[in-house]
Design an enzyme around this catalytic site. Structure first.
Site, mmCIF file in Angstrom:
data_model
loop_
_atom_site.group_PDB
_atom_site.id
_atom_site.type_symbol
_atom_site.label_atom_id
_atom_site.label_comp_id
_atom_site.label_asym_id
_atom_site.label_seq_id
_atom_site.Cartn_x
_atom_site.Cartn_y
_atom_site.Cartn_z
ATOM 1 N N LYS A 148 16.342 -25.734 24.693
ATOM 2 C CA LYS A 148 15.460 -25.327 25.793
ATOM 3 C C LYS A 148 14.923 -23.908 25.604
ATOM 4 C CE LYS A 148 17.133 -28.608 29.205
ATOM 5 N NZ LYS A 148 18.106 -29.324 28.341
HETATM 6 C C1 LIG Z 1 17.978 -30.702 28.045
HETATM 7 C C2 LIG Z 1 18.738 -31.215 26.891
HETATM 8 C C3 LIG Z 1 18.499 -32.513 26.377
HETATM 9 C C4 LIG Z 1 17.497 -33.480 27.004
HETATM 10 O O1 LIG Z 1 16.172 -33.062 26.845
HETATM 11 P P1 LIG Z 1 15.008 -33.678 27.748
HETATM 12 O O2 LIG Z 1 13.791 -32.906 27.414
HETATM 13 O O3 LIG Z 1 15.440 -33.525 29.170
HETATM 14 O O4 LIG Z 1 14.887 -35.125 27.369
HETATM 15 C C5 LIG Z 1 19.243 -32.906 25.282
HETATM 16 N N1 LIG Z 1 20.173 -32.104 24.721
HETATM 17 C C6 LIG Z 1 20.415 -30.858 25.165
HETATM 18 C C7 LIG Z 1 21.453 -30.035 24.495
HETATM 19 C C8 LIG Z 1 19.710 -30.363 26.259
HETATM 20 O O5 LIG Z 1 19.968 -29.119 26.716
#
Ligand SMILES: *Cc1c(COP(=O)(O)O)cnc(C)c1O
Length: 427
Positions: A55
């Site tokens: 993120k």
């Molecule tokens: C947020 C997150 C996801 C999922 O991503 P999306 O964009 O919500 O599908 C997967 N793995 C990790 C480690 C995350 O922080």
């Protein structure tokens, strides 16, 4: 105030500056390195940002974009109010720390995040960051955020802004690494005759933001083979793609898994993809979503499902398979996956045709050291202890921290936000 971006808002030179600043905080020169694992499979490492999860790629950019847009509107400020079960909050906090004219309030459920996740939030003590440990669950945190946004007077007075996963600027930033990874795994591009090779991507999916970015990259012309929707036991998306469009709420609610960032009941970005599958038919889409809200099932027409399945495939991966995949990949290659990344690899292995060596990129969404318990369970004491936890993760517990405990009570939290903003204005 709204933060719409027009063509004159961020000229190319400025944008370049924002991008350079955003990715200077990453520990790797390549920002998102691509590492071969086995049999034509590659790991696209998205976890080298400040919080060790993917993120950061979007939220480092978003923080700088907010600041730039605010700088053009003298006297304006925004208040970000968000809820987190762990990862989004710390990425948002690291993206917004120290940003001018931005106050950031993040609520997490007290005692219900991992200790590492909590420390990653509360050890950020910049004066514009306000961590709230709420006496309640993640749903309670979300309810408070929702109540703040639904309170028109409060929302307008403080210019509330959101940083959740439907934020378009986040999707935008995530498209880039699909193109980058494609170029990395097809080095002979341009020298070969004929059509460019196709590359498939396996994407651990929760709110469907990351994989939606892959879809847009494909729409922009990137030669993408399949996009693989990799889910954990919370598999509403897998059921859509593999069981004829069955998009229905799980009667047992949301399950707790080893991949907590993917523990979701409904995927907030999926609606966007479906909209495109209807041929951008807003009326048809509204009808489907109304039906979903009323009944908990979507009932998409067969042609919409067929169109979606031509672009994406899916697999669901349970906790046992997560651990087995971490152990297997580690034993065969020495490479260490976190539980979320392991779901991507396991799904790719399942969906890929036998014997295929066509390039497959698995998105690696978090560093293994964020989930030490799963690592220990998968590798056992000896092998797990031999791995080195990177800094600054290893020393987080030595840092100063700041957090405010608040009860699950909307007026109390709103009062805290108001008083904090008033104090900051005087400072
Ligand atoms: C947020 C997150 C996801 C999922 O991503 P999306 O964009 O919500 O599908 C997967 N793995 C990790 C480690 C995350 O922080």
């Amino acid at each position: 105030m709204s933060l719409y971006i027009g063509p004159d808002d961020v000229p190319p030179e400025k944008l370049k500056h924002i991008i350079n600043r955003s990715y200077a905080t990453f520990r790797e020169r390549d920002v998102t390195p691509v590492v071969p694992i086995t049999d034509g499979m590659h790991s696209l490492e998205l976890f080298h940002g400040p919080t060790f999860a993917f993120k950061d790629v979007a939220l480092q950019f978003l923080g700088n974009l907010f600041e730039e847009l605010l700088s053009k509107r003298p006297g304006h400020s925004i208040t970000v109010v968000g809820a987190t079960s762990g990862d989004t909050g710390s990425s948002a906090i690291h993206g917004l720390r120290g940003k001018a004219n931005v106050e950031c309030f993040i609520m997490y459920p007290e005692g219900r995040t991992s200790r590492t996740q909590e420390l990653q939030m509360i050890t950020v003590t910049d004066p514009n960051i306000h961590n709230i440990a709420l006496g309640g669950t993640f749903d309670d945190c979300q309810a408070v955020v929702k109540a703040c946004f639904n309170d028109a007077a409060f929302r307008d007075k403080h210019n509330l802004a959101a940083v959740n996963s439907i934020n378009w600027a986040r999707i935008l930033a995530q498209m880039v690494y699909y193109v980058y990874a494609y170029l990395k795994v097809t080095p002979s591009m341009g020298k070969q005759a004929g059509s460019p090779p196709l590359v498939s991507f396996s994407v651990p999916t929760g709110n469907f933001g990351d994989i939606l970015a892959g879809y847009y990259a494909k729409q922009m012309g990137l030669p993408v083979g399949k996009l693989i929707v990799a889910t954990n036991k919370n598999d509403i998306l897998h059921r859509f793609f593999s069981h004829g469009g069955d998009y229905s709420l799980d009667k047992n609610g949301v399950a707790v898994t080893l991949a907590p960032s993917m523990d979701i009941g409904v995927s907030s970005n999926f609606e966007r993809f479906l909209f495109h599958m209807t041929g951008n038919d807003a009326a048809q889409m509204a009808k489907m979503m109304k039906n979903f809200e009323a009944t908990g099932t979507l009932n998409p027409p067969p042609e919409v499902v067929a169109k979606a399945c031509a672009i994406m495939e899916s697999a669901n991966v349970d906790d046992d398979e997560i651990l087995a995949t971490i152990a297997d990949v580690h034993a065969r290659t020495g490479y260490t996956l976190d539980p979320h990344s392991a779901i991507g690899v396991a799904a790719a292995r399942r969906v890929r045709p036998m014997g295929s060596t066509a390039p497959m990129v698995c998105l690696a969404c978090a560093h293994w050291a964020k989930f030490p318990d799963a690592n220990l369970a998968a590798l056992g004491k000896e092998k797990s202890a031999a791995l080195v936890v990177p800094e600054p993760l290893a020393s987080l517990h030595k840092l100063d921290s700041r957090v405010s405990l608040q009860p699950y009570d909307v007026p109390t939290v709103q009062r805290f936000i108001e008083q904090t903003i008033a104090k900051r204005a005087k400072a």
